[in-house]
Write a protein that holds these residues in place. Sequence first.
Motif, PDB file in Angstrom:
ATOM      1  N   ARG A   9       0.837  -1.201   0.000  1.00 32.63           N
ATOM      2  CA  ARG A   9       0.000   0.000   0.000  1.00 32.63           C
ATOM      3  C   ARG A   9       0.881   1.264   0.000  1.00 32.63           C
ATOM      4  NH1 ARG A   9      -2.464  -1.007   4.392  1.00 32.63           N
ATOM      5  NH2 ARG A   9      -3.866  -2.482   3.391  1.00 32.63           N
ATOM      6  N   ASN A  10       1.980   1.207   0.724  1.00 33.75           N
ATOM      7  CA  ASN A  10       2.860   2.365   0.846  1.00 33.75           C
ATOM      8  C   ASN A  10       3.879   2.481  -0.289  1.00 33.75           C
ATOM      9  OD1 ASN A  10       1.671   3.199   3.273  1.00 33.75           O
ATOM     10  ND2 ASN A  10       3.045   1.927   4.497  1.00 33.75           N
ATOM     11  N   TYR A  11       4.373   1.334  -0.773  1.00 35.69           N
ATOM     12  CA  TYR A  11       5.465   1.350  -1.731  1.00 35.69           C
ATOM     13  C   TYR A  11       5.134   0.677  -3.055  1.00 35.69           C
ATOM     14  CZ  TYR A  11       8.039   2.692   2.427  1.00 35.69           C
ATOM     15  OH  TYR A  11       8.448   3.344   3.557  1.00 35.69           O
ATOM     16  N   GLY A  12       3.883   0.278  -3.248  1.00 33.71           N
ATOM     17  CA  GLY A  12       3.500  -0.397  -4.487  1.00 33.71           C
ATOM     18  C   GLY A  12       3.637   0.465  -5.720  1.00 33.71           C
ATOM     19  N   GLY A  13       3.711   1.773  -5.554  1.00 32.66           N
ATOM     20  CA  GLY A  13       3.880   2.668  -6.683  1.00 32.66           C
ATOM     21  C   GLY A  13       5.314   3.084  -6.921  1.00 32.66           C
ATOM     22  N   VAL A  14       6.233   2.532  -6.142  1.00 36.18           N
ATOM     23  CA  VAL A  14       7.646   2.895  -6.245  1.00 36.18           C
ATOM     24  C   VAL A  14       8.377   1.865  -7.103  1.00 36.18           C
ATOM     25  CG1 VAL A  14       9.769   3.379  -4.957  1.00 36.18           C
ATOM     26  CG2 VAL A  14       7.537   3.942  -3.961  1.00 36.18           C
ATOM     27  N   SER A  15       9.124   2.321  -8.091  1.00 36.80           N
ATOM     28  CA  SER A  15       9.826   1.409  -8.992  1.00 36.80           C
ATOM     29  C   SER A  15      11.023   0.775  -8.288  1.00 36.80           C
ATOM     30  CB  SER A  15      10.307   2.157 -10.239  1.00 36.80           C
ATOM     31  OG  SER A  15      11.369   3.036  -9.904  1.00 36.80           O
ATOM     32  N   PHE A  16      11.540  -0.295  -8.891  1.00 35.97           N
ATOM     33  CA  PHE A  16      12.719  -0.949  -8.334  1.00 35.97           C
ATOM     34  C   PHE A  16      13.972  -0.108  -8.568  1.00 35.97           C
ATOM     35  CE2 PHE A  16       9.799  -4.514  -8.774  1.00 35.97           C
ATOM     36  CZ  PHE A  16       9.941  -5.102  -7.531  1.00 35.97           C
ATOM     37  N   THR A  17      13.921   0.787  -9.528  1.00 33.13           N
ATOM     38  CA  THR A  17      15.033   1.706  -9.737  1.00 33.13           C
ATOM     39  C   THR A  17      15.153   2.671  -8.557  1.00 33.13           C
ATOM     40  OG1 THR A  17      14.728   1.602 -12.133  1.00 33.13           O
ATOM     41  CG2 THR A  17      15.997   3.459 -11.267  1.00 33.13           C
ATOM     42  N   GLU A  18      13.998   3.100  -8.043  1.00 29.80           N
ATOM     43  CA  GLU A  18      13.988   4.002  -6.891  1.00 29.80           C
ATOM     44  C   GLU A  18      14.256   3.260  -5.593  1.00 29.80           C
ATOM     45  OE1 GLU A  18      10.697   7.203  -7.215  1.00 29.80           O
ATOM     46  OE2 GLU A  18       9.916   5.457  -8.280  1.00 29.80           O
ATOM     47  N   VAL A  82      -3.187 -10.659  -5.807  1.00 27.83           N
ATOM     48  CA  VAL A  82      -3.925  -9.587  -6.478  1.00 27.83           C
ATOM     49  C   VAL A  82      -3.304  -8.227  -6.138  1.00 27.83           C
ATOM     50  CG1 VAL A  82      -6.148  -8.396  -6.594  1.00 27.83           C
ATOM     51  CG2 VAL A  82      -6.062 -10.895  -6.660  1.00 27.83           C
ATOM     52  N   GLU A  83      -2.875  -8.058  -4.907  1.00 28.57           N
ATOM     53  CA  GLU A  83      -2.215  -6.799  -4.524  1.00 28.57           C
ATOM     54  C   GLU A  83      -0.946  -6.589  -5.343  1.00 28.57           C
ATOM     55  OE1 GLU A  83      -3.558  -6.443   0.185  1.00 28.57           O
ATOM     56  OE2 GLU A  83      -1.674  -7.441  -0.353  1.00 28.57           O
ATOM     57  N   LEU A  84      -0.169  -7.638  -5.517  1.00 31.15           N
ATOM     58  CA  LEU A  84       1.046  -7.534  -6.324  1.00 31.15           C
ATOM     59  C   LEU A  84       0.705  -7.219  -7.778  1.00 31.15           C
ATOM     60  CD1 LEU A  84       3.157 -10.535  -4.972  1.00 31.15           C
ATOM     61  CD2 LEU A  84       3.743  -8.141  -4.768  1.00 31.15           C
ATOM     62  N   ALA A  85      -0.297  -7.919  -8.304  1.00 27.54           N
ATOM     63  CA  ALA A  85      -0.676  -7.740  -9.701  1.00 27.54           C
ATOM     64  C   ALA A  85      -1.152  -6.319  -9.980  1.00 27.54           C
ATOM     65  CB  ALA A  85      -1.773  -8.738 -10.069  1.00 27.54           C
ATOM     66  N   ARG A  86      -1.842  -5.721  -9.045  1.00 26.70           N
ATOM     67  CA  ARG A  86      -2.404  -4.388  -9.238  1.00 26.70           C
ATOM     68  C   ARG A  86      -1.416  -3.270  -8.934  1.00 26.70           C
ATOM     69  NH1 ARG A  86      -8.411  -5.582  -6.573  1.00 26.70           N
ATOM     70  NH2 ARG A  86      -9.294  -6.587  -8.447  1.00 26.70           N
ATOM     71  N   SER A  87      -0.281  -3.615  -8.375  1.00 28.55           N
ATOM     72  CA  SER A  87       0.711  -2.587  -8.041  1.00 28.55           C
ATOM     73  C   SER A  87       1.558  -2.245  -9.261  1.00 28.55           C
ATOM     74  CB  SER A  87       1.618  -3.072  -6.906  1.00 28.55           C
ATOM     75  OG  SER A  87       2.511  -4.077  -7.358  1.00 28.55           O
ATOM     76  N   ALA A  88       1.968  -0.992  -9.339  1.00 23.63           N
ATOM     77  CA  ALA A  88       2.859  -0.580 -10.418  1.00 23.63           C
ATOM     78  C   ALA A  88       4.239  -1.210 -10.240  1.00 23.63           C
ATOM     79  CB  ALA A  88       2.978   0.941 -10.438  1.00 23.63           C
ATOM     80  N   ARG A  89       4.613  -1.474  -8.992  1.00 25.26           N
ATOM     81  CA  ARG A  89       5.938  -2.024  -8.685  1.00 25.26           C
ATOM     82  C   ARG A  89       6.121  -3.412  -9.299  1.00 25.26           C
ATOM     83  NH1 ARG A  89      10.184  -0.955  -5.415  1.00 25.26           N
ATOM     84  NH2 ARG A  89      11.200  -2.592  -4.223  1.00 25.26           N
ATOM     85  N   ALA A 116      11.613 -10.363 -14.792  1.00 27.44           N
ATOM     86  CA  ALA A 116      12.528  -9.293 -15.180  1.00 27.44           C
ATOM     87  C   ALA A 116      11.987  -7.999 -14.589  1.00 27.44           C
ATOM     88  CB  ALA A 116      12.618  -9.198 -16.698  1.00 27.44           C
ATOM     89  N   LEU A 117      12.700  -7.427 -13.620  1.00 30.43           N
ATOM     90  CA  LEU A 117      12.260  -6.210 -12.946  1.00 30.43           C
ATOM     91  C   LEU A 117      12.734  -4.971 -13.705  1.00 30.43           C
ATOM     92  CD1 LEU A 117      12.968  -7.268  -9.245  1.00 30.43           C
ATOM     93  CD2 LEU A 117      10.942  -7.701 -10.658  1.00 30.43           C
ATOM     94  N   ASP A 118      12.130  -3.831 -13.400  1.00 23.59           N
ATOM     95  CA  ASP A 118      12.392  -2.626 -14.193  1.00 23.59           C
ATOM     96  C   ASP A 118      13.785  -2.033 -14.020  1.00 23.59           C
ATOM     97  OD1 ASP A 118      12.286  -1.163 -11.759  1.00 23.59           O
ATOM     98  OD2 ASP A 118      10.159  -0.751 -12.012  1.00 23.59           O
ATOM     99  N   ASP A 119      14.536  -2.485 -13.008  1.00 20.33           N
ATOM    100  CA  ASP A 119      15.899  -1.967 -12.830  1.00 20.33           C
ATOM    101  C   ASP A 119      16.954  -2.911 -13.404  1.00 20.33           C
ATOM    102  OD1 ASP A 119      15.717  -4.023 -10.998  1.00 20.33           O
ATOM    103  OD2 ASP A 119      16.783  -2.952  -9.405  1.00 20.33           O
TER     104      ASP A 119
END
Length: 239
Positions: A9-18, A82-89, A116-119
């Motif tokens: 909920r707190n970090y699901g919108g934060v990329s792996f690069t960040e 489902v939480e993982l799937a719906r997160s941008a992370r 394969a993660l975004d970073d």
Amino acid sequence: MANSSDYLRNYGGVSFTELPFNAVDSFALCQSFYLPVEKVYKNLNKDDVTLRELYMKSFELRGSRHKAVGVILSRQISIRAVELARSARFGSAKVTDFSEVFATQPAIQFCAMTLALDDGTTAIVFRGTDDSIIGWKEDVDLLVKKSMPSHQLALDYLEKAAANSTGDMAISCCAGIPRAATLRCGRPCRARTRPARASKAFTTSRAPAFITTTCTTPPPTKRYWTAITTSSPTARSSA
């Protein structure tokens, strides 16, 4: 106490690069991977599968309802998936490989996938013991046998993932068999694995909000179990 749902909920919108892959990410993946995704993966386009598609189609196959995955595997597995799937992370992470072996003689309960993660990090997720008779028989065999078919399967899968990727590899598991594979894999493969630790960006000295034990994959000379403490997003923004 806060859990991985609070973390997403707190970090699901934060990329792996960040915010690099850490042990709370690893724990959430391990928990969610008990969802029986193998039932839908075979029907997907293997060249363009995301974690969001894999988990959401598996959820739809189960009637789009959060229910227990097995006799002792709770509905929290479905909720976390489902939480993982719906997160941008996690949602856009590519599923680059998947393997599932289930056999009775000898007892084999093996399942793994590669993300394969975004970073540029390659995350390899191994499923732990499920609540099937075969899964528990395999656990019993581990107590009395020096070598198991799943040992070789995990080693082969890890070496294959290393050969087909570049950069760091983060391994998520809640079982001893994948840990053994990290000890037996070749030096080039082992050198690319790294422990999933808490980032300073969201770690504070206050009382822990998240504490989890999760199999990471540091070099064999270090501990495999890591305690992670994280706090609220305010700690991340003020760090």
